[in-house]
Design an enzyme around this catalytic site. Structure first.
Site, short mmCIF file in Angstrom:
data_model
loop_
_atom_site.label_atom_id
_atom_site.label_comp_id
_atom_site.label_asym_id
_atom_site.label_seq_id
_atom_site.Cartn_x
_atom_site.Cartn_y
_atom_site.Cartn_z
N HIS A 120 -7.60 -4.77 0.83
CA HIS A 120 -6.95 -3.57 0.27
C HIS A 120 -5.93 -4.04 -0.75
O HIS A 120 -5.36 -5.13 -0.62
CB HIS A 120 -6.25 -2.86 1.44
CG HIS A 120 -5.71 -1.51 1.14
ND1 HIS A 120 -4.54 -1.31 0.46
CD2 HIS A 120 -6.17 -0.27 1.46
CE1 HIS A 120 -4.30 -0.01 0.38
NE2 HIS A 120 -5.27 0.65 0.98
N ASP A 193 -3.76 -8.10 8.16
CA ASP A 193 -3.54 -6.70 7.81
C ASP A 193 -4.30 -5.89 8.86
O ASP A 193 -5.52 -5.77 8.80
CB ASP A 193 -4.07 -6.46 6.39
CG ASP A 193 -4.10 -4.98 6.04
OD1 ASP A 193 -3.77 -4.15 6.91
OD2 ASP A 193 -4.46 -4.67 4.89
N CYS A 356 -8.90 1.79 -2.68
CA CYS A 356 -7.86 0.77 -2.91
C CYS A 356 -8.41 -0.63 -2.66
O CYS A 356 -7.72 -1.49 -2.10
CB CYS A 356 -6.63 1.01 -2.03
SG CYS A 356 -5.84 2.57 -2.37
C1 LIG Z 1 -6.80 -2.24 5.35
C2 LIG Z 1 -5.59 -1.50 4.83
N1 LIG Z 1 -4.51 -2.21 4.47
C3 LIG Z 1 -3.40 -1.63 4.01
C4 LIG Z 1 -3.32 -0.26 3.87
C5 LIG Z 1 -2.05 0.34 3.37
O1 LIG Z 1 -1.49 1.14 4.35
P1 LIG Z 1 -0.25 2.09 4.05
O2 LIG Z 1 -0.62 2.87 2.82
O3 LIG Z 1 -0.12 2.94 5.26
O4 LIG Z 1 0.93 1.20 3.82
C6 LIG Z 1 -4.43 0.52 4.21
C7 LIG Z 1 -4.41 1.98 3.99
O5 LIG Z 1 -5.39 2.56 3.59
C8 LIG Z 1 -5.58 -0.12 4.72
O6 LIG Z 1 -6.66 0.59 5.08
#
Ligand SMILES: Cc1ncc(COP(=O)(O)O)c(C=O)c1O
Length: 398
Positions: A120, A193, A356
């Site tokens: 992401h 993550d 993303c």
């Molecule tokens: C794998 C992953 N990492 C990071 C994020 C970022 O999360 P947040 O926007 O809640 O900080 C997301 C959100 O879609 C995600 O799916």
């Protein structure tokens, strides 16, 4: 169906009924953000309507009670992933958690970070902004992070290996323990993550051997605006503060400031008090169902979805067969946004776009995918509606 799947399937009716916002709606976008069960909504409402007060500063009774609630939430969120209370920092979300590590971790002469092709943007851009050089591990043909390649690529110039525990697009589940062993073999740290993993499977940071673990409450049936960074105690101890303000100090003079111990050192300013209360209710909610049962339930739904969609000619499925609660797909000749729009007309909410994860789209060779993602409340009626909607997409574009 194994026993756990059966158990949760039996209790599904009541689980679904606990989500007031999805009555007569097929919500298949839980990977973006989860809907909230009534117990979480009630905890948040009560925290504002009856119990509200600041934390850590008040000497009056209600503030003391609220401080206890805030700290109890920290302990519960950390315990959920196998950590200790003093190892968990509240952040705005996983994004801020990863930024915190990228910004504060001393590089110790190592200027590289090893990521993967499926990360992401939240696990790419913070490293760039912090001045790291990035190496990206390729994926296996079915969309897993290729750990053999990671092993070959890792050098002593890498400070951190940072991987998604579960991919938000493909649902691929990382062999996290092996990733930790690989990272440590060259003296690098492992950051996971865990945004998509924590709501979908049992996580044990100690058993994995992780160094940092990031997740967001809103994907775990909790509120937005709060998330968690878990870090090994001695690592957090070694990190400098990154934001200054109230609550993170020991002594302040105009000449010099000394700082509080972790986790307070990293929580400058008045925190998201009610967010923490909501997160605790969410942790209780998933623990009550059990993450083993949620995982088994979502795996069964993924299998059902993949079987149904692969029998529709012209539908391409991405990712591994045994993904965790997430299925990405495209209908040949149809942009994912059109697919999602037609599904919306059919009362089915899916996400469409690059999720993303633009480097992953490049790897897949598509600009976008449509993504159905499940939660504990999902059931076969959602899949039936999805399949009917896709048949409609095909009729419209034929
Ligand atoms: C794998 C992953 N990492 C990071 C994020 C970022 O999360 P947040 O926007 O809640 O900080 C997301 C959100 O879609 C995600 O799916």
């Amino acid at each position: 169906m194994n026993r756990e799947t059966q158990l949760i399937a039996n209790s599904m009716l009541s689980v679904r009924d606990q989500f007031p916002a999805i009555a007569s709606w097929h919500y298949l976008d839980s990977a973006a953000t989860a809907q909230k069960p009534q117990s979480v909504i009630d905890a948040i409402t009560t925290a504002y309507a009856r119990d509200y007060a600041t934390v850590h500063r008040g000497v009056y009774e209600r503030s003391v009670v609220m401080t206890d609630a805030y700290e109890d939430s920290r302990a519960a969120a950390s315990k959920l992933i196998g950590g200790q209370a003093n190892e968990l920092i509240f952040t705005r979300g996983a994004t801020e958690a990863i930024n915190l590590v990228a910004r504060t971790l001393p590089k110790k002469g190592r200027n590289r970070v090893l990521l993967s092709q499926l990360e992401h943007h939240s696990n790419i851009v913070p490293w760039q902004l912090a001045g790291y050089e990035i190496d990206a591990v390729p994926l296996t043909a079915d969309g897993q992070i290729d750990l053999d390649a990671a092993e070959r690529m890792l050098t002593e110039e890498h400070r951190v290996v940072a991987f998604a525990h579960v991919s938000n697009v493909l649902g691929s589940i990382l062999d996290a323990k092996r990733a930790a062993d690989i990272a440590h073999s060259k003296g690098a740290l492992l950051l996971l993550d865990g945004c998509q993993a924590v709501p979908r499977l049992p996580v044990d940071v100690a058993a994995i051997g992780a160094d940092f673990y990031a997740f967001s409450a809103h994907k775990l049936y909790g509120p937005t605006g709060i998330g968690c960074l878990w870090g090994r105690a001695e690592l957090l101890e070694s990190l400098p503060p990154w934001q200054g303000g109230g609550a993170m100090i020991d002594q302040v003079t105009f000449a010099r400031t000394t700082f509080a111990e972790p986790p307070a050192r990293f929580e400058a300013g008045t925190p998201h008090i009610v967010g923490a209360v909501g997160l605790h209710a969410a942790v209780n909610w998933v623990e009550n169902l059990s993450l083993d049962a949620i995982h088994a339930h979502e795996c069964a739904l993924v299998a059902e979805t993949r079987a149904a969609l692969s029998s529709i000619p012209g539908v391409t499925l991405y990712g591994p067969e045994d993904s965790a609660g997430i299925v990405s797909f495209n209908v040949d000749g149809v942009h994912a946004h059109d697919t999602a729009t037609i599904l919306d007309d059919a009362g089915v909410a899916v996400r469409a776009g690059h999720h993303c994860a633009q480097p992953l789209m490049e790897w897949l060779g598509v600009p976008a995918t449509a993504r159905a993602s499940f939660a504990a409340h999902s059931d076969s009626s959602d899949i039936e509606a999805l399949v009917k909607g896709i048949e409609q997409v095909k009729r419209i574009f034929e």
